[in-house]
Design a protein around this motif. Structure first.
Motif, PDB file in Angstrom:
ATOM      1  N   THR A   1     -16.224 -78.343   5.171  1.00 12.85           N
ATOM      2  CA  THR A   1     -17.009 -77.421   4.345  1.00 12.85           C
ATOM      3  C   THR A   1     -17.033 -76.028   4.979  1.00 12.85           C
ATOM      4  OG1 THR A   1     -19.004 -78.233   5.449  1.00 12.85           O
ATOM      5  CG2 THR A   1     -18.476 -79.189   3.301  1.00 12.85           C
TER       6      THR A   1
ATOM      7  N   SER B   1     -17.037 -72.130   5.285  1.00  9.70           N
ATOM      8  CA  SER B   1     -17.733 -71.140   4.456  1.00  9.70           C
ATOM      9  C   SER B   1     -16.802 -70.609   3.373  1.00  9.70           C
ATOM     10  CB  SER B   1     -18.262 -70.002   5.333  1.00  9.70           C
ATOM     11  OG  SER B   1     -17.225 -69.453   6.105  1.00  9.70           O
ATOM     12  N   HIS B   2     -17.365 -70.406   2.207  1.00 10.45           N
ATOM     13  CA  HIS B   2     -16.668 -69.908   1.012  1.00 10.45           C
ATOM     14  C   HIS B   2     -15.701 -70.926   0.423  1.00 10.45           C
ATOM     15  CE1 HIS B   2     -18.562 -66.125   1.801  1.00 10.45           C
ATOM     16  NE2 HIS B   2     -18.007 -66.070   3.003  1.00 10.45           N
ATOM     17  N   THR B   3     -15.859 -72.205   0.760  1.00  7.62           N
ATOM     18  CA  THR B   3     -15.088 -73.267   0.125  1.00  7.62           C
ATOM     19  C   THR B   3     -16.082 -74.273  -0.464  1.00  7.62           C
ATOM     20  OG1 THR B   3     -14.931 -74.632   2.120  1.00  7.62           O
ATOM     21  CG2 THR B   3     -13.167 -73.012   1.767  1.00  7.62           C
ATOM     22  N   PRO B   4     -15.642 -75.097  -1.396  1.00 11.15           N
ATOM     23  CA  PRO B   4     -16.556 -76.053  -2.034  1.00 11.15           C
ATOM     24  C   PRO B   4     -17.217 -77.014  -1.043  1.00 11.15           C
ATOM     25  CG  PRO B   4     -14.530 -75.864  -3.287  1.00 11.15           C
ATOM     26  CD  PRO B   4     -14.308 -75.123  -2.002  1.00 11.15           C
ATOM     27  N   ASN B   5     -18.482 -77.329  -1.325  1.00  7.37           N
ATOM     28  CA  ASN B   5     -19.219 -78.295  -0.510  1.00  7.37           C
ATOM     29  C   ASN B   5     -19.672 -79.492  -1.342  1.00  7.37           C
ATOM     30  OD1 ASN B   5     -21.325 -77.270  -2.081  1.00  7.37           O
ATOM     31  ND2 ASN B   5     -22.745 -77.101  -0.377  1.00  7.37           N
TER      32      ASN B   5
ATOM     33  N   CYS C   1     -19.823 -75.835  -5.734  1.00  4.98           N
ATOM     34  CA  CYS C   1     -20.774 -75.797  -4.627  1.00  4.98           C
ATOM     35  C   CYS C   1     -22.151 -76.172  -5.144  1.00  4.98           C
ATOM     36  CB  CYS C   1     -20.831 -74.403  -4.005  1.00  4.98           C
ATOM     37  SG  CYS C   1     -19.302 -73.921  -3.190  1.00  4.98           S
TER      38      CYS C   1
ATOM     39  N   ASP D   1     -22.269 -75.464   5.463  1.00  3.87           N
ATOM     40  CA  ASP D   1     -21.002 -74.779   5.666  1.00  3.87           C
ATOM     41  C   ASP D   1     -20.799 -74.481   7.152  1.00  3.87           C
ATOM     42  OD1 ASP D   1     -23.114 -72.866   5.506  1.00  3.87           O
ATOM     43  OD2 ASP D   1     -21.652 -71.280   5.222  1.00  3.87           O
TER      44      ASP D   1
ATOM     45  N   PRO E   1     -14.696 -70.955   9.950  1.00  8.29           N
ATOM     46  CA  PRO E   1     -13.306 -71.423  10.080  1.00  8.29           C
ATOM     47  C   PRO E   1     -12.952 -71.791  11.522  1.00  8.29           C
ATOM     48  CG  PRO E   1     -13.409 -69.448   8.723  1.00  8.29           C
ATOM     49  CD  PRO E   1     -14.776 -69.633   9.331  1.00  8.29           C
TER      50      PRO E   1
END
Length: 112
Positions: free
Chosen positions: A18, A20-24, A52, A74, A77
């Motif tokens: 998860t 940040s800025h990707t689906p959770n 999200c 989240d 990276p």
């Protein structure tokens, strides 16, 4: 070594990338299933894209003030970082679980 229920849940949460800025959504749905299996009602609120979500769970009497525990799922990276273990696979070493989010905040979410 037998892991606690919280540590077992943490292992599962670490496996969700998860970033940040990707689906959770997959992680949130997993936690909702865990809560549901324990008889805890929860409400999922999805974003407009449905990728999200936030999850709200409550226990205890509805008419009595309580305490709110809040956390995020989240993580930042992992590219360019010198990981010595797979970041999205929980690694048990010296009675500690290592993995992205194990201390902030997936560890807290698993315990809460």
């Amino acid at each position: 070594m037998t892991l606690s229920r919280s540590a077992e849940l943490l292992k599962a949460l670490i496996a969700f990338p998860t970033i940040s800025h990707t689906p959770n959504l997959a992680l949130i749905e997993h936690v909702a299933r865990v809560l549901g299996a324990a008889g805890i009602a929860c409400t999922m609120v999805k974003d407009d894209a449905g990728a999200c979500a936030n999850l709200f769970a409550s226990t205890g009497p509805a008419d009595v003030p309580g305490v709110m525990l809040s956390g995020h799922t989240d993580v930042v990276p992992v590219e360019g970082q010198p990981w010595t273990t797979p970041p999205f696979q929980a690694t048990l070493r010296d009675d500690r679980l290592y993995g992205r989010g194990s201390a902030d905040m997936k560890g807290f979410v698993a315990c809460a």
